[in-house]
Design a protein around this motif. Structure first.
Motif, PDB file in Angstrom:
ATOM      1  N   ASP A 171      28.588  61.457  68.369  1.00  0.00           N
ATOM      2  CA  ASP A 171      28.961  61.049  67.012  1.00  0.00           C
ATOM      3  C   ASP A 171      29.343  62.218  66.110  1.00  0.00           C
ATOM      4  N   TYR A 172      29.222  63.430  66.601  1.00  0.00           N
ATOM      5  CA  TYR A 172      29.407  64.579  65.713  1.00  0.00           C
ATOM      6  C   TYR A 172      30.385  65.579  66.328  1.00  0.00           C
ATOM      7  N   GLU A 173      31.374  65.976  65.528  1.00  0.00           N
ATOM      8  CA  GLU A 173      32.331  66.983  65.978  1.00  0.00           C
ATOM      9  C   GLU A 173      31.674  68.355  66.095  1.00  0.00           C
ATOM     10  N   HIS A 174      30.775  68.647  65.173  1.00  0.00           N
ATOM     11  CA  HIS A 174      30.155  69.977  65.133  1.00  0.00           C
ATOM     12  C   HIS A 174      28.654  69.845  64.949  1.00  0.00           C
ATOM     13  N   MET A 175      27.960  70.881  65.392  1.00  0.00           N
ATOM     14  CA  MET A 175      26.527  70.993  65.094  1.00  0.00           C
ATOM     15  C   MET A 175      26.270  72.394  64.544  1.00  0.00           C
TER      16      MET A 175
ATOM     17  N   ALA B 155      32.473  74.331  58.556  1.00  0.00           N
ATOM     18  CA  ALA B 155      32.983  73.076  59.113  1.00  0.00           C
ATOM     19  C   ALA B 155      34.496  72.974  58.917  1.00  0.00           C
ATOM     20  N   ASP B 156      34.975  73.419  57.759  1.00  0.00           N
ATOM     21  CA  ASP B 156      36.408  73.396  57.493  1.00  0.00           C
ATOM     22  C   ASP B 156      37.169  74.312  58.454  1.00  0.00           C
ATOM     23  N   ALA B 157      36.621  75.492  58.730  1.00  0.00           N
ATOM     24  CA  ALA B 157      37.268  76.419  59.657  1.00  0.00           C
ATOM     25  C   ALA B 157      37.353  75.825  61.058  1.00  0.00           C
ATOM     26  N   MET B 158      36.311  75.111  61.472  1.00  0.00           N
ATOM     27  CA  MET B 158      36.338  74.476  62.794  1.00  0.00           C
ATOM     28  C   MET B 158      37.423  73.400  62.860  1.00  0.00           C
ATOM     29  N   GLU B 159      37.622  72.677  61.768  1.00  0.00           N
ATOM     30  CA  GLU B 159      38.664  71.651  61.759  1.00  0.00           C
ATOM     31  C   GLU B 159      40.054  72.273  61.821  1.00  0.00           C
TER      32      GLU B 159
ATOM     33  N   GLY C 240      35.238  77.383  69.582  1.00  0.00           N
ATOM     34  CA  GLY C 240      34.021  76.695  70.022  1.00  0.00           C
ATOM     35  C   GLY C 240      32.797  77.059  69.217  1.00  0.00           C
ATOM     36  N   LEU C 241      32.821  78.249  68.572  1.00  0.00           N
ATOM     37  CA  LEU C 241      31.607  78.699  67.873  1.00  0.00           C
ATOM     38  C   LEU C 241      31.985  79.739  66.819  1.00  0.00           C
ATOM     39  N   ILE C 242      31.336  79.660  65.662  1.00  0.00           N
ATOM     40  CA  ILE C 242      31.463  80.678  64.618  1.00  0.00           C
ATOM     41  C   ILE C 242      30.054  81.097  64.207  1.00  0.00           C
TER      42      ILE C 242
ATOM     43  N   ILE D  53      27.825  77.619  63.643  1.00  0.00           N
ATOM     44  CA  ILE D  53      28.362  76.283  63.864  1.00  0.00           C
ATOM     45  C   ILE D  53      29.031  76.236  65.234  1.00  0.00           C
ATOM     46  N   VAL D  54      28.833  75.127  65.946  1.00  0.00           N
ATOM     47  CA  VAL D  54      29.294  74.986  67.326  1.00  0.00           C
ATOM     48  C   VAL D  54      30.048  73.665  67.464  1.00  0.00           C
ATOM     49  N   ARG D  55      31.142  73.703  68.220  1.00  0.00           N
ATOM     50  CA  ARG D  55      31.877  72.461  68.522  1.00  0.00           C
ATOM     51  C   ARG D  55      31.088  71.694  69.580  1.00  0.00           C
ATOM     52  N   THR D  56      30.657  70.502  69.241  1.00  0.00           N
ATOM     53  CA  THR D  56      29.697  69.782  70.071  1.00  0.00           C
ATOM     54  C   THR D  56      30.241  69.490  71.469  1.00  0.00           C
ATOM     55  N   ARG D  57      31.457  68.996  71.564  1.00  0.00           N
ATOM     56  CA  ARG D  57      32.000  68.644  72.879  1.00  0.00           C
ATOM     57  C   ARG D  57      32.235  69.884  73.735  1.00  0.00           C
ATOM     58  N   ALA D  58      32.679  70.950  73.113  1.00  0.00           N
ATOM     59  CA  ALA D  58      32.869  72.190  73.867  1.00  0.00           C
ATOM     60  C   ALA D  58      31.538  72.677  74.424  1.00  0.00           C
ATOM     61  N   PHE D  59      30.510  72.590  73.608  1.00  0.00           N
ATOM     62  CA  PHE D  59      29.177  73.002  74.035  1.00  0.00           C
ATOM     63  C   PHE D  59      28.689  72.127  75.185  1.00  0.00           C
ATOM     64  N   ALA D  60      28.881  70.821  75.056  1.00  0.00           N
ATOM     65  CA  ALA D  60      28.424  69.902  76.100  1.00  0.00           C
ATOM     66  C   ALA D  60      29.172  70.139  77.413  1.00  0.00           C
TER      67      ALA D  60
END
Length: 668
Positions: free
Chosen positions: A240-244, A262-266, A272-274, A322-329
């Motif tokens: 359910d979450y783009e980022h964690m 969060a804005d930078a990740m979008e 994948g991570l900042i 901040i981490v991109r959730t799907r990339a992490f998974a």
């Protein structure tokens, strides 16, 4: 049953157990499961190599070549000057050992120095973040569209302090108008029943007041420690979450910082991570205040330099990132490592490996050197620092067989090597120093010169060699520059900015703080050499230790505690001082090291004393801008801890009168 099936069954049982500990009136509405597959990665197998991330600007190849050439030049200069000092009159076998082991030490110092020089030069100009992360007043507040989960893993922490920080972050997010884009999860691995009840009580109150949606989940088994805690969340709700945004129990971040991340990740879908650079706050003891001052004064020059040449192949420190959730998974499912301890078992320092795996999967890993509003706390004394250091030591040692994993970017391998070297250098220094001292003690000229004053004077007259004096002077100068150059550069940077001079308390206090911090760091370095060497030896012998909760609010260390932990270092220093008394030149040459060893116990006690630390604070020493004018979120999270030292002393003298004040009762 597959491992994944067992994992999900275990997660479900945790959910049931969690709901039963809450009363019916306070039962938490956990979000609907949104599973996200997080397969265990076959670390030893990779097909295709790392894909380009295309998330860094500038010619990283030239930047890296420049830093590495500078490192080689400065490292060789320091090593050559030391070699010239030792090699006069020939090189013994022990001296050869010393000279050889000094090479990696000088290279490490040179890399630290060159990185800081680059950061200093960048910060003197008007740097712009390649990801466009800017917290200046002229930059409009972004409006992230994707959902971000704020994860706060906790393990036997002070519940009131944890939720005070969460409450402050929630309020700060509300001020940005972005509360609905962020959900807050408290992920508890607490084993102490009383602490768990306190967490649940604090959560019930927080949930009623929060602007964002907040959730609490307690695991019945803390498999995998923090990494397992986060992986558990990803597998249960990550879909359910783009980022964690991953925090530690002592983390604090402004709403603006979280929104801009969060804005930078979008805006950069291949990142994948900042990782942010947290500033240390709430230092009350002398030890904690010294770390806080040093990090604030010169930490950013090294951090900025590292970001400049690391680019999209940076590293991860496990929190305030901040981490991109799907990339992490997709990339960071960690297996249990094969082999005996310390190399086998659960991955300890998971963060550095996770950043390497993200990059292996083609995702960019970045630092955010110009983003403010990220904070953390530090251990309050040297004993707790050494305990944490030992845990990190074990994790970094575990990375040794992982450096050669297939598919890793060469920069990721370099970060792993640097992490290992940060703990291997202490025993290298110890062995090099021991070899040099023993070789010096066995020199017949010096042994003869120790008996009578007349013989000593005659021998000294005969032994004067101006080439040795010149070589020794150069070695000392270069070593001083490599060790303390970054600290001096940080001070120069502050002096170039008038608004920061006032924040640090003025030029005199900056210079006084720099001088005292350099002295204390020089005294503590030999102590850390001993503690890290011992830790490494014990870890390699299989004595790995457990997972202790970090004490952040200890206000003193008793003489008994200090002697039990550091007495062996002080006794070693005293024994060496007596031994070197009969070799005057050796006593003089090793005096700075011996001083740190002899003073190990009293320095540990003094550094841990809260009253002494607040007295130093009252006099303006080690002052930082965040203390002089605390940001709103720091005031909200720490409350009375932000007050002037005089108020604290008053409360110690009149505890009953002060406690009767309604505001104090509410704060308590």
């Amino acid at each position: 049953m597959s491992e994944r099936g067992a994992f999900f069954d275990l997660t479900s049982s945790r959910s049931v157990a969690y709901e039963t500990v809450m009363s019916a009136s306070e039962r938490v509405e956990i979000p609907t499961d949104a599973p996200l597959a997080m397969p265990v990665q076959p670390l030893a197998f990779w097909q295709g190599g790392a894909k380009p991330s295309n998330t860094a600007k500038g010619d990283l190849h030239l930047r890296r070549w420049g830093v590495f050439i500078g490192t080689a030049v400065m490292g060789f200069a320091g090593w050559k000057a030391t070699f010239d000092t030792i090699a006069l009159g020939g090189v013994t076998h022990l001296e050869a050992v010393c000279i050889t082991l000094l090479a990696p030490l000088f290279l490490a110092l040179a890399l630290w120095f060159c990185t800081a020089v680059v950061g200093f030069v960048v910060l003197l100009g008007e740097p712009k973040d390649p990801l466009g992360i800017d917290d200046s007043a002229s930059s409009p507040m972004p409006r992230p569209k994707a959902r971000t989960a704020i994860l706060m893993p906790v393990h036997n922490e002070d519940a009131a302090e944890v939720f005070a920080r969460l409450r402050a972050m929630d309020a700060s997010l509300a001020e940005t108008g972005n509360s609905r884009a962020f959900d807050i999860f408290i992920l508890s691995d607490t084993r102490d029943a009383a602490v768990a009840l306190a967490e649940q009580a604090c959560f019930a109150r927080f949930r009623r007041e929060a602007n964002s949606h907040v959730f609490y989940r307690k695991r019945t088994q803390n498999t995998g420690r923090k990494a397992g805690n986060v992986a558990d969340w990803v597998a249960r709700w990550g879909g359910d979450y783009e980022h964690m945004l991953i925090l530690d129990a002592d983390s604090l971040m402004t709403g603006e910082a979280m929104v801009r991340l969060a804005d930078a990740m979008e805006r950069h879908p291949r990142i994948g991570l900042i990782q942010t650079m947290p500033m240390i706050i709430n230092g009350q003891t002398i030890f904690a205040r010294t770390l806080q001052f040093a990090t604030r004064l010169y930490g950013r020059v090294a951090w900025t330099g590292l970001a400049w040449w690391s680019g999209s192949e940076s590293s991860f420190w496990g929190h305030n990132a901040i981490v991109r959730t799907r990339a992490f998974a997709e990339t960071c499912g960690l297996p249990s490592l094969d082999g005996p301890k310390p190399f086998g078992g659960e991955v300890m320092s998971h963060d550095a490996l996770e950043s390497a795996l993200l990059r292996r999967g083609g995702w960019g890993v970045h630092l955010a050197p110009y983003l403010g509003g990220s904070y953390e706390e530090s251990p309050s004394n040297l004993l707790d620092f050494a305990t944490r250091d030992r845990r990190w030591c074990r994790g970094n040692v575990q990375h040794v067989p992982l450096i050669g994993l297939p598919g890793l970017h060469w920069m990721s391998r370099l970060h792993l090597v640097i992490g290992v070297l940060s703990y291997v250098l202490s025993p290298l220094w110890f062995v090099a120093l021991s070899a040099g001292i023993i070789s010096r003690m066995l020199m017949p000229e010096l042994k003869k010169a120790a008996f009578t004053l007349a013989d000593l004077q005659a021998a000294a007259h005969a032994l004067i060699d101006w080439r040795e004096i010149q070589a020794t002077a150069w070695a000392m100068i270069i070593t001083f520059v490599l060790l303390f150059g970054p600290k001096i550069l940080g001070s120069i940077l502050v002096f170039s900015r008038k608004h920061e001079i006032k924040g640090f308390g003025g030029r005199r206090r900056i210079l006084a703080g720099l001088a005292v911090e350099m002295l204390l760091s020089a005294l503590v370095a030999p102590m850390l050499m001993f503690t890290q060497t011992r830790a490494l030896v014990e870890i390699l012998a299989g004595k790995v230790g457990g997972w202790a909760t970090q004490r952040r609010d200890a206000d003193k260390v008793t003489g008994k505690e200090a002697f039990a932990a550091m007495g062996w270092i002080s006794l070693t220093g005293l024994a060496l001082s007596v031994m070197f008394w009969f070799t005057p030149d050796l006593l003089t040459a090793t005096a700075p090291i011996l001083a740190g060893l002899v003073l190990a116990v009293p320095l540990t006690m003094l550094g841990a004393h809260k009253i002494a630390g607040l007295a130093v604070k009252a006099n303006g020493l080690f002052m930082t801008p965040e203390e002089r004018r605390p940001p709103a979120i720091v005031r909200a999270a720490l409350g009375p801890a932000c007050e002037p030292p005089a108020a604290w002393f008053s409360r110690q003298q009149h505890p009953v009168l002060v406690a009767e004040h309604p505001a104090e009762q509410n704060a308590a």
